[in-house]
Design an enzyme around this catalytic site. Sequence first.
Site, mmCIF file in Angstrom:
data_model
loop_
_atom_site.group_PDB
_atom_site.id
_atom_site.type_symbol
_atom_site.label_atom_id
_atom_site.label_comp_id
_atom_site.label_asym_id
_atom_site.label_seq_id
_atom_site.Cartn_x
_atom_site.Cartn_y
_atom_site.Cartn_z
ATOM 1 N N LYS A 100 -12.390 1.129 -15.089
ATOM 2 C CA LYS A 100 -12.528 -0.141 -14.837
ATOM 3 C C LYS A 100 -12.475 -0.946 -15.755
ATOM 4 O O LYS A 100 -13.246 -1.869 -15.753
ATOM 5 C CB LYS A 100 -13.827 0.219 -12.997
ATOM 6 C CG LYS A 100 -13.111 0.757 -12.223
ATOM 7 C CD LYS A 100 -12.020 -0.032 -11.087
ATOM 8 C CE LYS A 100 -12.331 0.645 -9.994
ATOM 9 N NZ LYS A 100 -11.400 -0.608 -9.214
ATOM 10 N N VAL A 104 0.750 1.887 -6.786
ATOM 11 C CA VAL A 104 1.159 0.950 -7.939
ATOM 12 C C VAL A 104 1.021 1.683 -9.956
ATOM 13 O O VAL A 104 1.063 1.428 -10.042
ATOM 14 C CB VAL A 104 -0.557 -0.071 -7.666
ATOM 15 C CG1 VAL A 104 -0.552 -0.844 -6.877
ATOM 16 C CG2 VAL A 104 -1.647 0.924 -8.060
ATOM 17 N N TYR A 149 -13.136 6.613 -13.390
ATOM 18 C CA TYR A 149 -13.268 6.008 -12.036
ATOM 19 C C TYR A 149 -13.977 4.887 -13.679
ATOM 20 O O TYR A 149 -13.632 3.634 -13.264
ATOM 21 C CB TYR A 149 -14.275 6.189 -11.346
ATOM 22 C CG TYR A 149 -14.031 4.736 -10.186
ATOM 23 C CD1 TYR A 149 -13.522 4.321 -9.279
ATOM 24 C CD2 TYR A 149 -15.188 3.759 -10.216
ATOM 25 C CE1 TYR A 149 -12.916 3.535 -8.767
ATOM 26 C CE2 TYR A 149 -15.410 2.812 -9.548
ATOM 27 C CZ TYR A 149 -14.259 2.714 -9.315
ATOM 28 O OH TYR A 149 -14.533 1.415 -7.485
ATOM 29 N N ASP A 180 0.918 -1.141 -0.368
ATOM 30 C CA ASP A 180 0.044 -0.292 -0.346
ATOM 31 C C ASP A 180 1.008 0.936 0.011
ATOM 32 O O ASP A 180 2.423 1.417 0.241
ATOM 33 C CB ASP A 180 -1.090 -0.412 1.297
ATOM 34 C CG ASP A 180 -1.813 0.781 1.053
ATOM 35 O OD1 ASP A 180 -2.431 1.798 1.016
ATOM 36 O OD2 ASP A 180 -2.862 0.478 1.497
HETATM 37 N N1 NAD Z 1 -16.341 0.570 -1.782
HETATM 38 C C1 NAD Z 1 -16.747 0.328 -3.654
HETATM 39 O O1 NAD Z 1 -17.871 -0.206 -2.900
HETATM 40 C C2 NAD Z 1 -16.066 -0.079 -3.918
HETATM 41 C C3 NAD Z 1 -16.577 -1.098 -5.381
HETATM 42 C C4 NAD Z 1 -16.533 -1.189 -6.879
HETATM 43 C C5 NAD Z 1 -15.128 -1.283 -6.282
HETATM 44 N N2 NAD Z 1 -14.497 -0.728 -5.344
HETATM 45 C C6 NAD Z 1 -13.327 -1.109 -5.936
HETATM 46 O O2 NAD Z 1 -12.133 -1.767 -4.649
HETATM 47 C C7 NAD Z 1 -10.962 -1.890 -4.524
HETATM 48 C C8 NAD Z 1 -10.107 -1.671 -3.140
HETATM 49 O O3 NAD Z 1 -11.043 -0.132 -2.275
HETATM 50 P P1 NAD Z 1 -11.910 -0.119 -1.339
HETATM 51 O O4 NAD Z 1 -13.411 0.008 -1.899
HETATM 52 O O5 NAD Z 1 -11.319 -1.176 -0.502
HETATM 53 O O6 NAD Z 1 -11.749 1.346 -0.738
HETATM 54 P P2 NAD Z 1 -10.309 2.206 0.346
HETATM 55 O O7 NAD Z 1 -10.290 3.691 -0.244
HETATM 56 O O8 NAD Z 1 -10.746 1.607 1.469
HETATM 57 O O9 NAD Z 1 -8.816 1.085 -0.409
HETATM 58 C C9 NAD Z 1 -8.418 1.199 -1.148
HETATM 59 C C10 NAD Z 1 -7.001 1.062 -1.375
HETATM 60 O O10 NAD Z 1 -5.511 1.825 -1.849
HETATM 61 C C11 NAD Z 1 -4.763 1.807 -1.491
HETATM 62 N N3 NAD Z 1 -4.529 3.404 -2.314
HETATM 63 C C12 NAD Z 1 -4.651 4.119 -2.890
HETATM 64 N N4 NAD Z 1 -3.893 4.697 -3.603
HETATM 65 C C13 NAD Z 1 -2.493 3.244 -4.463
HETATM 66 C C14 NAD Z 1 -1.565 3.564 -4.715
HETATM 67 N N5 NAD Z 1 -1.326 4.924 -6.068
HETATM 68 N N6 NAD Z 1 -0.657 2.414 -4.845
HETATM 69 C C15 NAD Z 1 -1.028 2.141 -4.107
HETATM 70 N N7 NAD Z 1 -2.451 2.075 -3.119
HETATM 71 C C16 NAD Z 1 -2.603 2.735 -3.129
HETATM 72 C C17 NAD Z 1 -5.004 3.223 -0.308
HETATM 73 O O11 NAD Z 1 -4.201 3.532 0.557
HETATM 74 C C18 NAD Z 1 -5.981 2.324 0.590
HETATM 75 O O12 NAD Z 1 -5.715 1.276 1.185
HETATM 76 C C19 NAD Z 1 -10.750 -0.277 -5.474
HETATM 77 O O13 NAD Z 1 -9.899 -1.195 -6.788
HETATM 78 C C20 NAD Z 1 -12.461 0.641 -5.747
HETATM 79 O O14 NAD Z 1 -12.351 0.677 -6.876
HETATM 80 C C21 NAD Z 1 -14.087 -0.408 -4.876
#
Ligand code: NAD
Length: 249
Positions: free
Chosen positions: A153, A58, A149, A36
């Site tokens: 995706k 990333v 976004y 992270d």
């Molecule tokens: N929460 C939702 O409703 C939802 C729905 C669909 C998809 N997603 C996807 O699920 C995945 C996880 O998201 P989440 O809901 O756990 O959100 P979150 O914000 O809690 O977690 C995302 C993590 O990614 C890390 N991050 C951000 N930028 C980064 C970078 N440049 N390099 C490395 N790490 C980085 C953040 O520090 C965080 O720990 C994401 O890809 C998100 O788009 C989430």
Amino acid sequence: MRLDGKVALITGAARGQGAAAARRFVAEGARVMITDVLDDQGKELAAELGAEYCHLDVSSEDEWADAVAFTVATFGDITVLVNNAGILHFSALADTTLADYQRVIGINQVGTFLGMRAVVSSMKQAAGGSIVNVSSVEGLGGMPYLVAYTASKFAIRGMTKVAAMELGQHGIRVNSVHPGAIDTPMVSTALGRPIDVSPIGKKLALRRIGQPEDVANVVLFLASDDSAYCTGGEFVVDGGATATHALNG
Ligand SMILES: NC(=O)c1ccc[n+]([C@@H]2O[C@H](COP(=O)([O-])OP(=O)(O)OC[C@H]3O[C@@H](n4cnc5c(N)ncnc54)[C@H](O)[C@@H]3O)[C@@H](O)[C@H]2O)c1
């Protein structure tokens, strides 16, 4: 245990869905590299679970090379990659700056490309592996105010299929996961202040917002040999959000 002998690298795993997957993976016997940009949270979680932590933005090609080398040196060849890191940016199409658009694409889309590319050689060395790319329901349909976004995706969903076609001959499976609304900091802080996310679930078939564990269970299935004949697939974890269409209600 379902992940015995597996070496997993999970991005964005300091919190949210990535952290839930890390917990599940460790419980199922995997050796897990939590990565992270939130170093304190990531290190704390790794210490709690008996996993390892490595800083990985990333969007950086160099950091991917370092993280993969560190993981291989620590645990051996990588057999599971979860491209989970992502960011959300709300703005109307007409108001989205190029910088904001490129920031989202750089992390969500380019990060996933760099991640898949970075592990191919290690997975080939291991004679196989599983790559799980976290897309979204925004990889299946458009959402207003989420142009960057949604683009990122959809791209993840497409890249997943290309990678599945190229890498299947090496025993490497590649699938995408499409969560709906999941209760993580990404959603609860999207407006810049904490909000109650539970009303979001009211219109869904299952009448509740998803929990990080709901997604982690599907990611676990795809990481494990239980999904040995699944590749190039799209796995929806959305409480029924995409089972209907906008004319409903
Ligand atoms: N929460 C939702 O409703 C939802 C729905 C669909 C998809 N997603 C996807 O699920 C995945 C996880 O998201 P989440 O809901 O756990 O959100 P979150 O914000 O809690 O977690 C995302 C993590 O990614 C890390 N991050 C951000 N930028 C980064 C970078 N440049 N390099 C490395 N790490 C980085 C953040 O520090 C965080 O720990 C994401 O890809 C998100 O788009 C989430």
